[in-house]
Design an enzyme around this catalytic site. Structure first.
Site, short mmCIF file in Angstrom:
data_model
loop_
_atom_site.label_atom_id
_atom_site.label_comp_id
_atom_site.label_asym_id
_atom_site.label_seq_id
_atom_site.Cartn_x
_atom_site.Cartn_y
_atom_site.Cartn_z
N ASP A 11 0.84 -1.20 0.00
CA ASP A 11 0.00 0.00 0.00
C ASP A 11 0.88 1.26 0.00
O ASP A 11 2.00 1.24 0.51
CB ASP A 11 -0.87 -0.06 1.27
CG ASP A 11 -2.04 0.90 1.18
OD1 ASP A 11 -2.27 1.49 0.10
OD2 ASP A 11 -2.72 1.08 2.21
N GLY A 12 0.32 2.33 -0.55
CA GLY A 12 0.98 3.63 -0.44
C GLY A 12 1.58 4.17 -1.74
O GLY A 12 2.28 5.19 -1.71
N ASN A 13 1.30 3.51 -2.85
CA ASN A 13 1.83 4.02 -4.14
C ASN A 13 1.31 5.42 -4.42
O ASN A 13 2.05 6.29 -4.88
CB ASN A 13 1.39 3.11 -5.30
CG ASN A 13 2.00 1.73 -5.24
OD1 ASN A 13 2.95 1.51 -4.51
ND2 ASN A 13 1.43 0.79 -6.01
N ARG B 170 -0.67 9.69 -9.63
CA ARG B 170 -0.76 8.41 -8.89
C ARG B 170 -0.13 7.25 -9.67
O ARG B 170 0.46 6.34 -9.11
CB ARG B 170 -2.23 8.04 -8.65
CG ARG B 170 -2.98 8.94 -7.71
CD ARG B 170 -4.42 8.46 -7.59
NE ARG B 170 -4.50 7.07 -7.15
CZ ARG B 170 -4.33 6.68 -5.89
NH1 ARG B 170 -4.08 7.57 -4.96
NH2 ARG B 170 -4.42 5.41 -5.57
N HIS C 110 2.38 3.84 -9.01
CA HIS C 110 2.20 2.42 -9.35
C HIS C 110 3.38 1.90 -10.18
O HIS C 110 3.76 0.73 -10.06
CB HIS C 110 0.88 2.21 -10.11
CG HIS C 110 -0.34 2.46 -9.26
ND1 HIS C 110 -0.48 1.95 -7.99
CD2 HIS C 110 -1.48 3.18 -9.49
CE1 HIS C 110 -1.64 2.32 -7.48
NE2 HIS C 110 -2.26 3.08 -8.36
N ASN D 252 -10.73 -2.80 -6.20
CA ASN D 252 -9.95 -1.91 -7.07
C ASN D 252 -10.58 -1.73 -8.45
O ASN D 252 -10.28 -0.75 -9.14
CB ASN D 252 -8.51 -2.42 -7.23
CG ASN D 252 -7.65 -2.27 -6.00
OD1 ASN D 252 -6.67 -2.98 -5.80
ND2 ASN D 252 -7.99 -1.31 -5.12
N TRP D 253 -11.47 -2.64 -8.84
CA TRP D 253 -12.17 -2.45 -10.13
C TRP D 253 -12.95 -1.13 -10.15
O TRP D 253 -13.24 -0.59 -11.21
CB TRP D 253 -13.14 -3.60 -10.42
CG TRP D 253 -12.50 -4.90 -10.81
CD1 TRP D 253 -12.55 -6.06 -10.11
CD2 TRP D 253 -11.72 -5.18 -11.98
NE1 TRP D 253 -11.84 -7.05 -10.76
CE2 TRP D 253 -11.33 -6.55 -11.91
CE3 TRP D 253 -11.31 -4.42 -13.08
CZ2 TRP D 253 -10.56 -7.15 -12.90
CZ3 TRP D 253 -10.53 -5.03 -14.08
CH2 TRP D 253 -10.18 -6.37 -13.97
N GLU E 169 1.15 -13.71 11.73
CA GLU E 169 1.75 -12.58 12.46
C GLU E 169 1.66 -11.33 11.57
O GLU E 169 2.00 -11.38 10.39
CB GLU E 169 3.23 -12.87 12.77
CG GLU E 169 3.44 -14.04 13.70
CD GLU E 169 2.84 -13.78 15.09
OE1 GLU E 169 2.91 -12.64 15.57
OE2 GLU E 169 2.32 -14.75 15.69
C1 FPP Z 1 -1.96 0.46 -3.20
O1 FPP Z 1 -1.56 1.76 -3.37
C2 FPP Z 1 -1.62 -0.35 -4.33
C3 FPP Z 1 -2.52 -0.90 -5.18
C4 FPP Z 1 -3.96 -0.70 -5.10
C5 FPP Z 1 -2.09 -1.73 -6.28
C6 FPP Z 1 -0.85 -2.52 -6.00
C7 FPP Z 1 -0.10 -2.54 -7.23
C8 FPP Z 1 1.21 -2.60 -7.34
C9 FPP Z 1 2.14 -2.73 -6.20
C10 FPP Z 1 1.84 -2.49 -8.64
C11 FPP Z 1 1.32 -3.50 -9.64
C12 FPP Z 1 1.60 -4.88 -9.24
C13 FPP Z 1 2.13 -5.82 -10.01
C14 FPP Z 1 2.22 -7.18 -9.50
C15 FPP Z 1 2.65 -5.56 -11.35
P1 FPP Z 1 -2.66 2.87 -3.32
O2 FPP Z 1 -2.93 3.30 -4.72
O3 FPP Z 1 -3.86 2.43 -2.58
O4 FPP Z 1 -1.90 3.98 -2.53
P2 FPP Z 1 -2.54 5.09 -1.59
O5 FPP Z 1 -3.26 4.38 -0.49
O6 FPP Z 1 -1.33 5.84 -1.11
O7 FPP Z 1 -3.43 5.92 -2.46
#
Ligand code: FPP
Length: 245
Positions: free
Chosen positions: A18-20, A31, A35, A66-67, A205
């Site tokens: 989480d946190g991208n 955003r 990713h 996420n969809w 854990e």
């Molecule tokens: C959460 O960050 C991340 C996601 C919803 C998607 C996870 C995807 C990846 C790590 C990259 C793609 C994966 C692969 C396997 C190619 P967020 O967008 O919820 O971040 P935020 O909470 O800071 O907005």
């Protein structure tokens, strides 16, 4: 890594990366850039986990929920997954990693589904580590799906309700051939499970770090493993009972 006990490693590590979005926002970036960096970090983390001796790693790459994100973001995530699969296939093979998925993958666009199936087939006999991508995955739906399948078996007289126990139920989950996760790592500080492996995480854990996923590097991974190695896993028993084993 000297302080890591190789005999006490978690067999199965699950990750909520989480946190991208916040990582990108902190840098005034879109955003999607977050990713992109998050995907690069998935590559590094998978290889590092294998080098460390982890046997199963499950990454929550895309949830059922996420969809409902903006179409542009969903499209970008799908393209990143496709690119990951194409670019990383040789590395997955070189490292003897088997790729598997959890989730309703038939919902994925064909261009992703094809790459996913191709990589799964190609890597099916690899033995060093299992890499599970949870894509189009939600744990409640997984549990409902298992329940529906077992209910049908009962109607067809292939099962009786009294025979439904934990072992049987587990066989109808996407994780049927896997051990439950020993350690869950969630980045970016959120104290939530977010519909991830609800059944399977009964005794997992939990490790939550404030670090955002794109910044979660090898040292951060080792910190999580160290924390795990200091836990006493009691599985509902007392400390004294554990000493008797
Ligand atoms: C959460 O960050 C991340 C996601 C919803 C998607 C996870 C995807 C990846 C790590 C990259 C793609 C994966 C692969 C396997 C190619 P967020 O967008 O919820 O971040 P935020 O909470 O800071 O907005």
């Amino acid at each position: 890594m000297a302080d890591i006990d190789p005999s006490g490693l978690p067999v199965h590590v699950a990750i909520i990366p989480d946190g991208n979005g916040r990582w990108a926002k902190n840098r005034s970036l879109n955003r999607i850039e977050g990713h992109v960096r998050g995907t690069a970090n998935v590559k590094d983390t998978v290889i590092f986990a294998k080098e460390l001796g982890i046997k199963v790693i499950t990454i929550y790459a895309f949830s059922d929920e996420n969809w409902s994100r903006p179409k542009e973001e969903v499209d970008a995530l799908m393209h990143l997954l496709q690119e990951y699969l194409i670019q990383e296939r040789p590395n997955i093979m070189k490292n003897n990693i088997r790729l598997c998925t959890l989730g309703d993958i038939e919902r994925l666009p064909l261009f992703v589904l094809e790459e996913l199936k191709k990589t799964m087939e190609l890597s099916a006999t690899n033995t060093e580590m299992i890499l599970n991508f949870a894509v189009s995955y939600g744990s409640r739906n997984e549990i409902l799906r298992a329940t529906q399948t077992i209910a049908k078996l009962c109607i067809e007289k292939k099962c009786i309700p009294e025979k439904i126990d934990q072992a049987l139920f587990s066989k109808y989950l996407y994780t049927k051939d896997l051990p439950d996760p020993d350690l869950l790592i969630r980045t970016s500080g959120e104290m939530r499970i977010s519909n991830f492996l609800l059944w399977q995480m009964a005794y997992t854990e939990l490790y939550v770090t404030d670090t955002l996923w794109p910044d979660f590097n090898k040292e951060e991974f080792l910190k999580a493993i160290r924390s795990y190695q200091h836990r006493e896993r009691r599985f509902g028993l007392t400390h004294e009972q554990l000493d008797e084993f």
